[in-house]
Design a protein around this motif. Sequence first.
Motif, PDB file in Angstrom:
ATOM      1  N   THR A 170       0.836  -1.203   0.000  1.00 37.66           N
ATOM      2  CA  THR A 170       0.000   0.000   0.000  1.00 37.66           C
ATOM      3  C   THR A 170       0.870   1.252   0.000  1.00 37.66           C
ATOM      4  O   THR A 170       0.557   2.239  -0.681  1.00 37.66           O
ATOM      5  CB  THR A 170      -0.948  -0.001   1.211  1.00 37.66           C
ATOM      6  N   ILE A 171       1.971   1.233   0.749  1.00 37.37           N
ATOM      7  CA  ILE A 171       2.903   2.372   0.725  1.00 37.37           C
ATOM      8  C   ILE A 171       3.434   2.583  -0.690  1.00 37.37           C
ATOM      9  O   ILE A 171       3.499   3.717  -1.193  1.00 37.37           O
ATOM     10  CB  ILE A 171       4.067   2.135   1.713  1.00 37.37           C
ATOM     11  N   GLU A 172       3.799   1.491  -1.353  1.00 38.53           N
ATOM     12  CA  GLU A 172       4.303   1.591  -2.725  1.00 38.53           C
ATOM     13  C   GLU A 172       3.226   2.120  -3.667  1.00 38.53           C
ATOM     14  O   GLU A 172       3.517   2.890  -4.598  1.00 38.53           O
ATOM     15  CB  GLU A 172       4.806   0.222  -3.186  1.00 38.53           C
ATOM     16  N   ALA A 173       1.970   1.725  -3.426  1.00 37.63           N
ATOM     17  CA  ALA A 173       0.868   2.227  -4.258  1.00 37.63           C
ATOM     18  C   ALA A 173       0.667   3.724  -4.048  1.00 37.63           C
ATOM     19  O   ALA A 173       0.396   4.468  -5.010  1.00 37.63           O
ATOM     20  CB  ALA A 173      -0.416   1.470  -3.932  1.00 37.63           C
ATOM     21  N   ILE A 174       0.802   4.186  -2.811  1.00 40.49           N
ATOM     22  CA  ILE A 174       0.683   5.623  -2.532  1.00 40.49           C
ATOM     23  C   ILE A 174       1.774   6.391  -3.274  1.00 40.49           C
ATOM     24  O   ILE A 174       1.531   7.472  -3.836  1.00 40.49           O
ATOM     25  CB  ILE A 174       0.769   5.884  -1.015  1.00 40.49           C
ATOM     26  N   ALA A 175       2.980   5.829  -3.316  1.00 37.85           N
ATOM     27  CA  ALA A 175       4.073   6.476  -4.051  1.00 37.85           C
ATOM     28  C   ALA A 175       3.743   6.562  -5.539  1.00 37.85           C
ATOM     29  O   ALA A 175       4.000   7.591  -6.187  1.00 37.85           O
ATOM     30  CB  ALA A 175       5.375   5.706  -3.831  1.00 37.85           C
ATOM     31  N   GLN A 176       3.161   5.501  -6.090  1.00 32.49           N
ATOM     32  CA  GLN A 176       2.798   5.520  -7.509  1.00 32.49           C
ATOM     33  C   GLN A 176       1.695   6.540  -7.780  1.00 32.49           C
ATOM     34  O   GLN A 176       1.721   7.250  -8.794  1.00 32.49           O
ATOM     35  CB  GLN A 176       2.359   4.130  -7.958  1.00 32.49           C
ATOM     36  N   LEU A 177       0.716   6.617  -6.881  1.00 32.36           N
ATOM     37  CA  LEU A 177      -0.356   7.598  -7.056  1.00 32.36           C
ATOM     38  C   LEU A 177       0.195   9.021  -7.005  1.00 32.36           C
ATOM     39  O   LEU A 177      -0.245   9.899  -7.764  1.00 32.36           O
ATOM     40  CB  LEU A 177      -1.425   7.407  -5.977  1.00 32.36           C
ATOM     41  N   THR A 178       1.157   9.244  -6.127  1.00 30.94           N
ATOM     42  CA  THR A 178       1.778  10.569  -6.035  1.00 30.94           C
ATOM     43  C   THR A 178       2.459  10.934  -7.349  1.00 30.94           C
ATOM     44  O   THR A 178       2.343  12.070  -7.829  1.00 30.94           O
ATOM     45  CB  THR A 178       2.793  10.593  -4.875  1.00 30.94           C
ATOM     46  N   GLU A 179       3.152   9.957  -7.940  1.00 30.43           N
ATOM     47  CA  GLU A 179       3.802  10.199  -9.232  1.00 30.43           C
ATOM     48  C   GLU A 179       2.783  10.508 -10.326  1.00 30.43           C
ATOM     49  O   GLU A 179       3.072  11.253 -11.267  1.00 30.43           O
ATOM     50  CB  GLU A 179       4.637   8.979  -9.626  1.00 30.43           C
ATOM     51  N   GLY A 214       4.410  -2.912  15.896  1.00 33.79           N
ATOM     52  CA  GLY A 214       5.106  -4.186  15.902  1.00 33.79           C
ATOM     53  C   GLY A 214       6.530  -4.027  15.423  1.00 33.79           C
ATOM     54  O   GLY A 214       6.969  -2.924  15.050  1.00 33.79           O
ATOM     55  N   ASP A 215       7.257  -5.131  15.402  1.00 30.74           N
ATOM     56  CA  ASP A 215       8.684  -5.056  15.086  1.00 30.74           C
ATOM     57  C   ASP A 215       8.971  -4.846  13.601  1.00 30.74           C
ATOM     58  O   ASP A 215      10.131  -4.690  13.211  1.00 30.74           O
ATOM     59  CB  ASP A 215       9.411  -6.310  15.588  1.00 30.74           C
ATOM     60  N   ASP A 216       7.937  -4.814  12.758  1.00 30.53           N
ATOM     61  CA  ASP A 216       8.140  -4.536  11.332  1.00 30.53           C
ATOM     62  C   ASP A 216       7.943  -3.057  11.007  1.00 30.53           C
ATOM     63  O   ASP A 216       8.137  -2.643   9.863  1.00 30.53           O
ATOM     64  CB  ASP A 216       7.178  -5.383  10.489  1.00 30.53           C
ATOM     65  N   ARG A 217       7.571  -2.279  12.001  1.00 33.03           N
ATOM     66  CA  ARG A 217       7.281  -0.865  11.750  1.00 33.03           C
ATOM     67  C   ARG A 217       8.502  -0.123  11.213  1.00 33.03           C
ATOM     68  O   ARG A 217       8.375   0.701  10.295  1.00 33.03           O
ATOM     69  CB  ARG A 217       6.783  -0.200  13.033  1.00 33.03           C
ATOM     70  N   GLU A 218       9.685  -0.414  11.759  1.00 37.77           N
ATOM     71  CA  GLU A 218      10.891   0.286  11.315  1.00 37.77           C
ATOM     72  C   GLU A 218      11.145   0.056   9.828  1.00 37.77           C
ATOM     73  O   GLU A 218      11.495   0.991   9.088  1.00 37.77           O
ATOM     74  CB  GLU A 218      12.092  -0.178  12.137  1.00 37.77           C
ATOM     75  N   ARG A 219      10.968  -1.177   9.364  1.00 37.20           N
ATOM     76  CA  ARG A 219      11.162  -1.474   7.937  1.00 37.20           C
ATOM     77  C   ARG A 219      10.175  -0.686   7.086  1.00 37.20           C
ATOM     78  O   ARG A 219      10.543  -0.130   6.035  1.00 37.20           O
ATOM     79  CB  ARG A 219      10.981  -2.973   7.686  1.00 37.20           C
ATOM     80  N   LEU A 220       8.928  -0.626   7.529  1.00 39.24           N
ATOM     81  CA  LEU A 220       7.903   0.078   6.763  1.00 39.24           C
ATOM     82  C   LEU A 220       8.144   1.586   6.750  1.00 39.24           C
ATOM     83  O   LEU A 220       7.946   2.245   5.720  1.00 39.24           O
ATOM     84  CB  LEU A 220       6.527  -0.244   7.347  1.00 39.24           C
ATOM     85  N   GLU A 221       8.585   2.128   7.873  1.00 40.07           N
ATOM     86  CA  GLU A 221       8.907   3.561   7.911  1.00 40.07           C
ATOM     87  C   GLU A 221      10.083   3.866   6.991  1.00 40.07           C
ATOM     88  O   GLU A 221      10.092   4.894   6.291  1.00 40.07           O
ATOM     89  CB  GLU A 221       9.225   3.981   9.347  1.00 40.07           C
ATOM     90  N   ARG A 222      11.060   2.968   6.971  1.00 36.33           N
ATOM     91  CA  ARG A 222      12.215   3.154   6.091  1.00 36.33           C
ATOM     92  C   ARG A 222      11.791   3.094   4.622  1.00 36.33           C
ATOM     93  O   ARG A 222      12.292   3.849   3.780  1.00 36.33           O
ATOM     94  CB  ARG A 222      13.270   2.095   6.401  1.00 36.33           C
ATOM     95  N   LEU A 223      10.832   2.212   4.315  1.00 35.13           N
ATOM     96  CA  LEU A 223      10.327   2.120   2.946  1.00 35.13           C
ATOM     97  C   LEU A 223       9.676   3.431   2.519  1.00 35.13           C
ATOM     98  O   LEU A 223       9.909   3.916   1.403  1.00 35.13           O
ATOM     99  CB  LEU A 223       9.322   0.974   2.841  1.00 35.13           C
ATOM    100  N   SER A 224       8.860   4.003   3.393  1.00 32.04           N
ATOM    101  CA  SER A 224       8.201   5.267   3.038  1.00 32.04           C
ATOM    102  C   SER A 224       9.226   6.382   2.852  1.00 32.04           C
ATOM    103  O   SER A 224       9.056   7.257   1.989  1.00 32.04           O
ATOM    104  CB  SER A 224       7.169   5.649   4.104  1.00 32.04           C
ATOM    105  N   GLN A 225      10.313   6.344   3.631  1.00 31.05           N
ATOM    106  CA  GLN A 225      11.385   7.333   3.457  1.00 31.05           C
ATOM    107  C   GLN A 225      12.080   7.143   2.115  1.00 31.05           C
ATOM    108  O   GLN A 225      12.320   8.108   1.376  1.00 31.05           O
ATOM    109  CB  GLN A 225      12.394   7.206   4.599  1.00 31.05           C
ATOM    110  N   ASN A 226      12.398   5.892   1.785  1.00 34.36           N
ATOM    111  CA  ASN A 226      13.096   5.610   0.527  1.00 34.36           C
ATOM    112  C   ASN A 226      12.260   5.997  -0.688  1.00 34.36           C
ATOM    113  O   ASN A 226      12.807   6.376  -1.734  1.00 34.36           O
ATOM    114  CB  ASN A 226      13.468   4.131   0.451  1.00 34.36           C
ATOM    115  N   LEU A 227      10.934   5.892  -0.554  1.00 34.70           N
ATOM    116  CA  LEU A 227      10.044   6.228  -1.669  1.00 34.70           C
ATOM    117  C   LEU A 227       9.657   7.704  -1.677  1.00 34.70           C
ATOM    118  O   LEU A 227       8.940   8.157  -2.578  1.00 34.70           O
ATOM    119  CB  LEU A 227       8.778   5.363  -1.604  1.00 34.70           C
TER     120      LEU A 227
END
Length: 369
Positions: free
Chosen positions: A207-216, A229-242
């Motif tokens: 869904t984060i990746e889809a939001i990035a595509q919609l922004t483009e 949960g313990d996956d939050r850091e990975r997801l936050e990093r993904l949103s930063q990278n995108l």
Amino acid sequence: MSHRRISLLASQAFGSPGGIQTYMRLILHALEAEARLGEVFSLWDSDSDTDLQKWLQRAGSSAHCAEGNKLHLVSQCIRHARSDQIMVVGHLGLSPIALALKALGRIRGYVVILHGIEAWCELHGRNELALRLADGIVATTPFTRDKFAQMNELVPTRIAVLPLAIEQERFQGSYNAPRTRAVNEPMRVVSVARLDSGEQYKGIDHTIEAIAQLTERGVDASYRVVGDGDDRERLERLSQNLGVTDRVDFLGRVSDEELRKEFRQADVFSLPSAGEGFGLVYLEAMYYALPSIACPEGGAQHVIINGREGLQVPYADPGALADALERLGEPSLYEELSRRALEALHTRFSFDRFRQDFISIVDRIPCAE
């Protein structure tokens, strides 16, 4: 029709809004409404739980709580089980207890509930024997019924299907009419999920990746993620990278009131997951007339029907997810799906439907006579 009382053997019924716990509470409410409530046994509930005590006081009943001690649970069952009652087993992991109780003549028979991923495998040992000798088996979705039957060489027609229903006391201010949208109105997307590294199949990253595509594409879309949960850091990093940190907010765990606020303020609920046994949170989204994004995988495919309560997209396909979110910007489609989501909540997933079907399923098994 039989009026035999029905007992419940649950892993947990109170202290959590999870799908399994909700199913247990729905059973308790159904038995209370039908004046059929027998003995209640729980592995993880505690006698000190305030919600449990409130319910027991209202129902005029009592419960045998083991507070995590399985040996104590077995002892309580042997001591307090009634030979004239049918036992509903709320998790297949507890089914060997019911098998032993029936062999000892302590219960008349038992029915086992299958929720999801725990039943999508081949059983062995005591669990396999307990399921094969069960007087009845109930799955929450056709997918779980068929998957369990295939993996364990059972005839699917032996397994009844009974979906969850909404617990209306958890929510307030439901929508009595479909939502409306204006052309080019910003799209506010929400997800509610555990952000555990072992549950990355829920599709929050997609869904984060889809939001990035919609922004483009120039689409004004934002995304709010409820849960931790313990996956939050990975997801936050993904949103930063995108480059979408200004469009993606991680809220962590929130109160029930804050959750209601998030549903009210959102336009679309997204959980493009490949591993939901049912997906209770889809019903919670329906309660607020939200169309949902889901995948044709697992039990969710039977909850969110494509083009009815929302849209289905292939799993792990952010492009298709972005397309679906963009389609939901069309007012006519959006309003139709919102209307159908409300309709499903009050028909397929109503408590009255659950109560009637549950009692009918139990009363049809031979040992209920």
